[in-house]
Design an enzyme around this catalytic site. Structure first.
Site, PDB file in Angstrom:
ATOM      1  N   TYR A   1      35.346  42.471  55.299  1.00 27.25           N
ATOM      2  CA  TYR A   1      35.816  41.077  55.254  1.00 27.25           C
ATOM      3  C   TYR A   1      36.006  40.519  56.662  1.00 27.25           C
ATOM      4  O   TYR A   1      35.562  39.407  56.980  1.00 27.25           O
ATOM      5  CB  TYR A   1      37.132  41.028  54.483  1.00 27.25           C
ATOM      6  CG  TYR A   1      37.741  39.662  54.312  1.00 27.25           C
ATOM      7  CD1 TYR A   1      37.435  38.874  53.203  1.00 27.25           C
ATOM      8  CD2 TYR A   1      38.657  39.150  55.235  1.00 27.25           C
ATOM      9  CE1 TYR A   1      38.000  37.627  53.026  1.00 27.25           C
ATOM     10  CE2 TYR A   1      39.230  37.902  55.068  1.00 27.25           C
ATOM     11  CZ  TYR A   1      38.902  37.144  53.960  1.00 27.25           C
ATOM     12  OH  TYR A   1      39.477  35.904  53.792  1.00 27.25           O
TER      13      TYR A   1
ATOM     14  N   VAL B   1      36.897  31.467  56.813  1.00 25.89           N
ATOM     15  CA  VAL B   1      37.688  32.094  55.749  1.00 25.89           C
ATOM     16  C   VAL B   1      37.395  31.398  54.420  1.00 25.89           C
ATOM     17  O   VAL B   1      37.203  32.050  53.386  1.00 25.89           O
ATOM     18  CB  VAL B   1      39.188  32.041  56.070  1.00 25.89           C
ATOM     19  CG1 VAL B   1      40.014  32.493  54.869  1.00 25.89           C
ATOM     20  CG2 VAL B   1      39.511  32.916  57.277  1.00 25.89           C
TER      21      VAL B   1
ATOM     22  N   GLN C   1      34.009  32.532  53.129  1.00 24.29           N
ATOM     23  CA  GLN C   1      34.047  33.889  52.619  1.00 24.29           C
ATOM     24  C   GLN C   1      34.767  33.960  51.270  1.00 24.29           C
ATOM     25  O   GLN C   1      34.394  34.734  50.392  1.00 24.29           O
ATOM     26  CB  GLN C   1      34.745  34.815  53.622  1.00 24.29           C
ATOM     27  CG  GLN C   1      34.928  36.246  53.143  1.00 24.29           C
ATOM     28  CD  GLN C   1      33.622  36.917  52.750  1.00 24.29           C
ATOM     29  OE1 GLN C   1      32.587  36.687  53.374  1.00 24.29           O
ATOM     30  NE2 GLN C   1      33.659  37.742  51.716  1.00 24.29           N
ATOM     31  N   GLU C   2      35.789  33.143  51.109  1.00 29.07           N
ATOM     32  CA  GLU C   2      36.567  33.164  49.869  1.00 29.07           C
ATOM     33  C   GLU C   2      35.845  32.486  48.713  1.00 29.07           C
ATOM     34  O   GLU C   2      35.851  32.990  47.587  1.00 29.07           O
ATOM     35  CB  GLU C   2      37.927  32.485  50.094  1.00 29.07           C
ATOM     36  CG  GLU C   2      38.863  33.237  51.023  1.00 29.07           C
ATOM     37  CD  GLU C   2      39.328  34.560  50.442  1.00 29.07           C
ATOM     38  OE1 GLU C   2      39.309  34.715  49.207  1.00 29.07           O
ATOM     39  OE2 GLU C   2      39.702  35.452  51.225  1.00 29.07           O
ATOM     40  N   SER C   3      35.228  31.346  48.960  1.00 27.26           N
ATOM     41  CA  SER C   3      34.685  30.557  47.834  1.00 27.26           C
ATOM     42  C   SER C   3      33.299  29.978  48.062  1.00 27.26           C
ATOM     43  O   SER C   3      32.781  29.289  47.191  1.00 27.26           O
ATOM     44  CB  SER C   3      35.637  29.393  47.534  1.00 27.26           C
ATOM     45  OG  SER C   3      35.602  28.437  48.598  1.00 27.26           O
TER      46      SER C   3
END
Length: 509
Positions: free
Chosen positions: A449, A319, A322-324
């Site tokens: 996502y 996660v 994927q986010e940053s």
């Protein structure tokens, strides 16, 4: 008079009287100037600042604004909010089309207007337009199984769909007159995304959609391509009532120039018009490189947070990537930032005091994911629970609820991610989002996502097994060199196969 001489006393008295008179005149002039200043009306910019709000006429939609996972979001909303912040006021948007777009006088309902409400009627008004913040054109689209038309003449005998919107039919009358052999079919009560789908499924030969809508949805319709542009690029600009007072207009111009020069406009455009794409070989290879270079720095924090909230550390790491991409100071144009890309409001509720502190962000992101897993209805079980929690992390639990409600309406299983993932993208269509509690959603994003996070988690799990293999073989004695090399070769081949298949390995989700 020239022959008269004054004594010193009389001279001093005359000078004194002269000075007093000058002082009185100066005071009177200052008083009059003050009266003039007080009586002059405040400029438009001063009125906005004094009122504490910037009132904008706008119509909701995928380009303008909609409800995101943490509140209102959207490309134009991001720009309008930035302008309001620049002025130090609150942004107030009115989702309506007034009879007179920008009423004159003291009864004005709006300070400015979005291009989304500029229709055939209001366009007749002599409005002042800002510098363009975006250009768009009208695309002629076709299904790749059809022959791509080279120009309008190639459409002779074909049906070309258009939506019943003021911005599109404007050139249609001229086209119909000049090309009577083309069947121009106006479709009522649909969005341009519906036209994309009709062409994608082969239900129509061709259609006309604007370039912005095509850019947003292009990955969702892989068989639909652009043949050519129907018109030259047109500018999307903010509209202002004509006036001698250009103070607010000038402020908008200055703001738009600023965000163009500092890259904020390009960043916002990239954020809203570039989609998540399936994990492919290059993406997997990049992930592996970043795992080697970036992950070790945050490994302890990720594993500690995962342990604290009873989560798989590989899931938390996936996660975070994927986010940053494991960048601690990452920031989105929508206001989310940090390692786990939390909003200020969410961070505050989670007890995260500093979003730029990666340790706090990682802990907050893990806590939020744990909260989502625990909050979902008990009827959602096993892997479906994880998939939906990830979708809610991406789009917000409100949009997930809308997708589940829509799934039920479509006679699907609202507890099955396989069914919900089919309904979620429909929330980008007016037919569906107009009836949803939280409105428009970029519903294809949570579907992609979930797939990407699970693929990253899968690669991390394999890397851990690979590391355990190295440790086991390196501690088995002196005769391990050949065995280790062979096993590592086999492991690398397996990893390469995983990378190559990662885009399709979870296609059932």
């Amino acid at each position: 008079m020239a022959g008269i001489k004054f004594t010193d006393g009389r001279k001093r008295t005359a000078v004194k009287r002269f000075s007093i008179n000058n002082l009185l005149i100066a005071t009177l002039l200052l008083f009059c100037a003050a009266l003039l200043v007080r009586s002059a009306p405040a400029s438009k910019l001063e009125q906005v600042r004094n009122s504490g709000e910037l009132r904008v006429a706008v119509r909701s939609g995928p380009i303008s604004h909609y409800q995101g996972p943490t509140g209102t979001t959207g490309f134009e909303y991001t720009l309008l909010k930035g302008f309001a912040d620049e002025l130090g006021v609150t942004l107030t948007m009115k989702d309506e089309a007034p009879t007179e777009l920008l009423p004159r006088g003291d009864t004005s309902l709006f300070d400015m207007a979005s291009p989304t409400v500029i229709n055939a009627l209001t366009a007749k008004e002599k409005l002042s337009y800002s510098t363009a913040f975006m250009d768009f054109s009208l695309h002629v689209i076709y299904n790749v199984n059809q022959t791509a038309p080279a120009d309008l003449k190639a459409l002779s005998g074909k049906t070309v769909l258009i939506v019943n919107k003021a911005s599109v039919p404007a050139p249609m009358q001229q086209l119909q007159e000049s090309l009577p052999d083309v069947h121009w079919e106006v479709v009522e009560n649909v969005e341009m995304t519906d036209l994309l789908e009709m062409v994608e499924l082969g239900h129509a030969d061709y259609a006309i959609v604007d370039s912005a809508i095509f850019d947003i949805h292009r990955y969702s319709y892989p068989h639909t391509q652009v043949a050519f542009d129907l018109n030259a690029a047109q500018a999307l600009s903010w509209a202002f009532a004509p006036s001698r007072d250009n103070s607010l207009y000038d402020a908008a111009q200055k703001y738009l120039e600023k965000i163009k020069n500092n890259g904020q406009l390009a960043k916002a455009s990239s954020h809203f018009f570039e989609q998540y794409i399936e994990v492919n070989t290059d993406d997997a290879l990049m992930f592996s490189q970043r795992f080697d270079k970036r992950f070790p720095r945050w490994e302890d924090n990720i594993k500690a947070a995962a342990t604290q909230y009873n989560l798989d550390w590989q899931l938390v790491a996936a996660v975070g990537y994927q986010e940053s991409q494991w960048i601690p100071n990452a920031q989105s144009p929508t206001g989310v930032r940090g390692f786990m890309m939390l909003t200020p409001d969410t961070a505050r509720e989670l007890g995260v005091k500093n979003l730029d502190d990666p340790k706090q962000s990682i802990s907050g992101g893990a806590k939020y994911l744990r909260y989502l897993l625990d909050t979902l209805p008990a009827s959602i079980q096993d892997e479906d629970r994880l998939y939906m929690a990830l979708a809610a992390y991406n789009q917000g639990i409100g949009h997930l609820d809308d997708a589940r409600a829509l799934t039920r309406r479509l006679k699907g299983d609202a507890n099955s991610w396989q069914d919900v993932s089919k309904a979620f993208p429909l929330l980008a269509k007016q037919e569906y989002y107009s009836k949803a509690t939280y409105g428009y959603s970029r519903g294809w994003e949570p579907v992609a996502y979930v797939k990407k996070v699970l693929n990253y988690q899968k690669i991390l799990a394999f890397k851990e097994d690979q590391q355990k293999l190295r440790i086991a073989t390196s501690s088995s004695g002196d005769d391990v060199n050949f065995t280790t090399t062979a096993q590592e070769k086999s492991a690398l081949e397996k990893l390469n196969q995983l990378r190559l298949s990662s885009a399709s390995s979870l296609s059932f989700l």
